[in-house]
Design a protein around this motif. Sequence first.
Motif, PDB file in Angstrom:
ATOM      1  N   LEU A  70      -3.114   9.449   1.231  1.00  0.00           N
ATOM      2  CA  LEU A  70      -2.704   9.245   2.631  1.00  0.00           C
ATOM      3  C   LEU A  70      -3.266   7.921   3.155  1.00  0.00           C
ATOM      4  CD1 LEU A  70      -1.500  10.178   5.389  1.00  0.00           C
ATOM      5  CD2 LEU A  70      -3.700  11.281   5.834  1.00  0.00           C
ATOM      6  N   VAL A  71      -4.529   7.689   2.882  1.00  0.00           N
ATOM      7  CA  VAL A  71      -5.162   6.461   3.373  1.00  0.00           C
ATOM      8  C   VAL A  71      -4.498   5.239   2.745  1.00  0.00           C
ATOM      9  CG1 VAL A  71      -7.318   5.148   3.433  1.00  0.00           C
ATOM     10  CG2 VAL A  71      -7.336   7.602   3.929  1.00  0.00           C
ATOM     11  N   VAL A 102      -0.789   0.427   9.160  1.00  0.00           N
ATOM     12  CA  VAL A 102      -1.278   0.711  10.516  1.00  0.00           C
ATOM     13  C   VAL A 102      -2.807   0.731  10.604  1.00  0.00           C
ATOM     14  CG1 VAL A 102       0.744   1.909  11.453  1.00  0.00           C
ATOM     15  CG2 VAL A 102      -0.933   3.188  10.099  1.00  0.00           C
ATOM     16  N   LEU A 103      -3.478   0.468   9.499  1.00  0.00           N
ATOM     17  CA  LEU A 103      -4.951   0.488   9.578  1.00  0.00           C
ATOM     18  C   LEU A 103      -5.507  -0.925   9.730  1.00  0.00           C
ATOM     19  CD1 LEU A 103      -5.981   3.204   6.969  1.00  0.00           C
ATOM     20  CD2 LEU A 103      -5.707   3.401   9.428  1.00  0.00           C
ATOM     21  N   VAL A 154       2.464  14.373   1.704  1.00  0.00           N
ATOM     22  CA  VAL A 154       1.733  13.565   0.742  1.00  0.00           C
ATOM     23  C   VAL A 154       1.069  14.456  -0.306  1.00  0.00           C
ATOM     24  CG1 VAL A 154      -0.191  11.947   0.495  1.00  0.00           C
ATOM     25  CG2 VAL A 154       1.356  11.762   2.449  1.00  0.00           C
ATOM     26  N   GLU A 178       1.607   0.934   2.875  1.00  0.00           N
ATOM     27  CA  GLU A 178       3.031   1.132   3.183  1.00  0.00           C
ATOM     28  C   GLU A 178       3.290   1.000   4.689  1.00  0.00           C
ATOM     29  OE1 GLU A 178       5.785   4.153   1.034  1.00  0.00           O
ATOM     30  OE2 GLU A 178       5.255   5.086   2.963  1.00  0.00           O
ATOM     31  N   ALA A 179       2.566   1.809   5.481  1.00  0.00           N
ATOM     32  CA  ALA A 179       2.799   1.805   6.929  1.00  0.00           C
ATOM     33  C   ALA A 179       2.072   0.640   7.602  1.00  0.00           C
ATOM     34  CB  ALA A 179       2.340   3.126   7.527  1.00  0.00           C
ATOM     35  N   ALA A 228      -5.419  15.115  -1.254  1.00  0.00           N
ATOM     36  CA  ALA A 228      -4.341  14.232  -0.806  1.00  0.00           C
ATOM     37  C   ALA A 228      -4.841  13.109   0.105  1.00  0.00           C
ATOM     38  CB  ALA A 228      -3.272  15.048  -0.086  1.00  0.00           C
ATOM     39  N   VAL A 229      -6.118  13.199   0.497  1.00  0.00           N
ATOM     40  CA  VAL A 229      -6.628  12.249   1.490  1.00  0.00           C
ATOM     41  C   VAL A 229      -6.582  10.789   1.014  1.00  0.00           C
ATOM     42  CG1 VAL A 229      -8.723  11.536   2.728  1.00  0.00           C
ATOM     43  CG2 VAL A 229      -7.941  13.911   2.841  1.00  0.00           C
ATOM     44  N   PRO A 230      -7.078  10.484  -0.206  1.00  0.00           N
ATOM     45  CA  PRO A 230      -7.035   9.075  -0.634  1.00  0.00           C
ATOM     46  C   PRO A 230      -5.615   8.494  -0.644  1.00  0.00           C
ATOM     47  CG  PRO A 230      -8.415  10.376  -2.103  1.00  0.00           C
ATOM     48  CD  PRO A 230      -7.742  11.349  -1.181  1.00  0.00           C
ATOM     49  N   LEU A 250      -1.387   5.008   1.734  1.00  0.00           N
ATOM     50  CA  LEU A 250      -0.073   4.838   2.366  1.00  0.00           C
ATOM     51  C   LEU A 250      -0.192   4.229   3.763  1.00  0.00           C
ATOM     52  CD1 LEU A 250       1.567   8.204   1.262  1.00  0.00           C
ATOM     53  CD2 LEU A 250       2.345   5.911   0.607  1.00  0.00           C
ATOM     54  N   LEU A 251      -1.180   4.696   4.513  1.00  0.00           N
ATOM     55  CA  LEU A 251      -1.359   4.166   5.867  1.00  0.00           C
ATOM     56  C   LEU A 251      -1.673   2.677   5.812  1.00  0.00           C
ATOM     57  CD1 LEU A 251      -3.395   7.050   7.573  1.00  0.00           C
ATOM     58  CD2 LEU A 251      -1.018   6.419   8.003  1.00  0.00           C
ATOM     59  N   ARG A 252      -2.402   2.300   4.769  1.00  0.00           N
ATOM     60  CA  ARG A 252      -2.802   0.909   4.634  1.00  0.00           C
ATOM     61  C   ARG A 252      -1.708   0.035   4.066  1.00  0.00           C
ATOM     62  NH1 ARG A 252      -8.420  -1.064   2.119  1.00  0.00           N
ATOM     63  NH2 ARG A 252      -8.772  -2.314   3.963  1.00  0.00           N
TER      64      ARG A 252
END
Lengths: 324, 251
Positions: free
Chosen positions: B240-241, B250-251, B230, B247-248, B236-238, B243-245
Motif C-alpha cells: 500500500l505504501v 500522494v506521499l 491491495v 503510483e498515486a 499488505a501494508v508495504p 502504491l501511494l508513493r
Amino acid sequence: MNILVFAEVRDGKLKKSSLETLSEAVRLAKPLGSKVGVALVGEGIKAHAEILGKYGAAQVFAVDSPRLKYYASEAVARAVVAAHQKLGSGAILMAATALGRDLAGGVAALLGTGAAADCTGVTISGGKVQVRRPVYSGKAYATVVFKKAPAVLSLRPNVFPAQEIGGTATLEDLAVPFDDADFRSAVKEVTATAQGKVELTEASTIVSGGRGLQAPENFKLRDDLAAVLGAAVGASRAVVDNGWRPHSEQVGQTGKTVAPNLYVAIGISGAIQHLAGMRTSKVIVAVNKDPDAPIFKAATYGIVGDAMEIVPALTQTLKKVLAS
Amino acid sequence: MNLAVCLKRVPDTTTKVKIGSDGKSIDPQGVEWAISPYDELAIELALRLKEKAGGETVGITVDRDGNDVALRKALAIGLDKGILIKGGANFDGWATAQVLAAVLKGRPFDVLLFGKQAIDDDGFQVPTMVAQILGLPRVNVCTAFEIEGTKAKCRRQIEGGEEQIEVSLPCVISIQKGVNGIHDKRFPSMKGIMAAKSKPVETVAAAAVDSSMEIVKLELPPERPPGRIVGKGVEAVPELVRLLREEAKVL
Ligand SMILES: Cc1cc2nc3c(=O)[nH]c(=O)nc-3n(C[C@H](O)[C@H](O)[C@H](O)COP(=O)(O)OP(=O)(O)OC[C@H]3O[C@@H](n4cnc5c(N)ncnc54)[C@H](O)[C@@H]3O)c2cc1C
Ligand SMILES: Nc1ncnc2c1ncn2[C@@H]1O[C@H](COP(=O)(O)O)[C@@H](O)[C@H]1O
C-alpha cells in the motif's frame, strides 16, 4: 470584466484558501485582459498587500479599522461592496470558509443577487460567469449561470492551486462610513478549540475513523497515523452520535464536504451519506475487515483486515519511509 | 415568544440521485421527501424555546410545487401553525429569500430559525439574505443560542474554534448540528400526527421576484476509476505504501 477577491486574514495570517482564490481570479482575468483587485478588511492588515501583489493582485483596497478586529457580518459585507464599486467588478470571489460562506450571502444580498457556494470550477465568457458546484451534498454537480451582475461566489478550498507569480499591488485605503447597524451581528470574542490542528476542509490529507475503531480510546491510532502524514482528522456520523468524537470532525452529507489529495477511511462502512462528503477525494484508502463493505467500491486502494493491527503497522511503515 | 422556522422539502439523505430527462434537475421518481436535516434541528430548538418561554411556533416553507409534505411533518412533530408559500424558484437563494421576507415582513416574530444549509442546493445564503432584507441581525452556523431578556447570546462555529456573538431580538439564526446539545430531530408521536391534521395552514402565493441564477446542467459526479484491494492484513501494508508513493504519488 474586473474581478474582486476577498482576502481573509485569520490570526494575523492570510488564509491559504484566499491565495488559491486570488490565483484563480488571476487565471480568469488574464485572457480577458482585465484587472484583479483585492478587498483586505480588518484591523492592522495592510502589510498583507505585499503578498497579495506577489500572487497577482493589481490593486488592494484596504478597509482597516479597530472596529474590525473581529468579524462583523454586515460591516465586512459593506466593505466588500465598497471595494467592488471602486473596482467596477463583474465577479466577486472568496474562499468557501466559514467566514466566506457567511460573507457571500451578505454581499450578494446587498447587491440584490444570489451567491454560488463552494464552486469547483469557474468560467467567464461573453461577459457571463458560469460555475460548477456540488449540490445534493456532492451527489451531483450543477453548472450554474449568473443572470445578474456581479456574480458572487465562493470557491472550495483545496481545489484551485495557489501560484506566486511575482508582482506588486497598489494599495488604496478605503474609508467606509460604518454605522452601528453594521455591527449588530459583530463577533465579541473568539475561542479556539483546536489550536494548531490542520483544518478538515482545508487539509490535503485526511485520516477518518468510524465505528470499526470500536472504542473512543482507539482513535489514538487514527491520530497517530494523521500525525505522521500531517493530516487532519475526520470521523463518521456513527462515532459522532456515540459521543466518541465531536461533530466538527464529521465528514459527510450532514458534516463536512472534503476533497483532499488523500483520504484514509478506517473502519468506516461507506454509507451513502458518508460517501457524499468525501467521494471526490483524489485518492481514497480504505481499511475495513469486511471485504464487502461499500467503502471498497469508492476506494482507490483497500486493505481487508483488522484496523487495530493494520493502522499501527501503516503508521510505523510510513514513519520509516517518510523519514528516509 | 413568537418563533418562525423556515423549512425546506428536500430528498431524503438516502436518495440515490438520478438526473431527470431535462438534464437540469433530478428525476423525482421514487424520491422520498423529507424536511432538510438542519431544519429539523431548528424545529427542535424552536420547540425547546417555546417549552421554556411559551409562545407560538410557525413553520414556513416556500415550495414551487405547492407540496406541503414537509410542512405537515413539521406540524406533526409539534409546530403550532404552518404557512405554505406556493411558487418561487428552487436553487436560487436570492429569489427564495425575497419570497420568504415578503411573507415574514411585519409579522411579530422574535426569532427566525433556519438550517445552516438546505441539503439540496447547499446554498448557505437564505438566512443571511432574509436578515439583510428585514434589517435583522444574523448568526449563521449557530452552536449555542440562549435568550437573555431582549438579547440572545450565540456561538458560531468556525474553523478550529468558535465565535461569541450577542444580538438583540428579533434576530435570524441558522442552526448547526449540536446547537444547545441538540443532535437529533424529534419524531412525531401518534398524537402529534393526529393533532397535525387540524392545525391551521395558511396558503399564500409567492411574491413575484427576480431570479439571479439558473442551473443549465446537472450531472452525476465523475465515476471513480475502479479501485482495488491491495491485500489482507498487515502483510499488505508495504505494498500500500509503495502504491501511494510510486503510483498515486500522494506521499
Ligand atoms: C439524515 C442522515 C444524515 C447522515 N449524515 C451522515 C454524515 O454526514 N456522515 C456520515 O458518516 N454518516 C452520516 N449518516 C449515517 C450513515 O448512514 C451511517 O450510519 C454512518 O456513516 C456509519 O458510520 P460507520 O461507517 O462508522 O459505522 P458502521 O456502518 O457501523 O461501519 C463500521 C465499519 O467498520 C468495520 N469494522 C468493524 N470492526 C473493524 C475492525 N476491527 N477493523 C476494521 N474494520 C472494522 C465494519 O466492517 C463496518 O464496515 C447519516 C444518516 C442519516 C439518516
Ligand atoms: N424553499 C424554502 N422554504 C423555506 N425555507 C427555506 C427554503 N430554502 C431555504 N430555506 C431555509 O434556508 C436555509 C438555508 O438554505 P440555503 O441557503 O438554500 O442552503 C434552509 O435550511 C432553510 O431553513
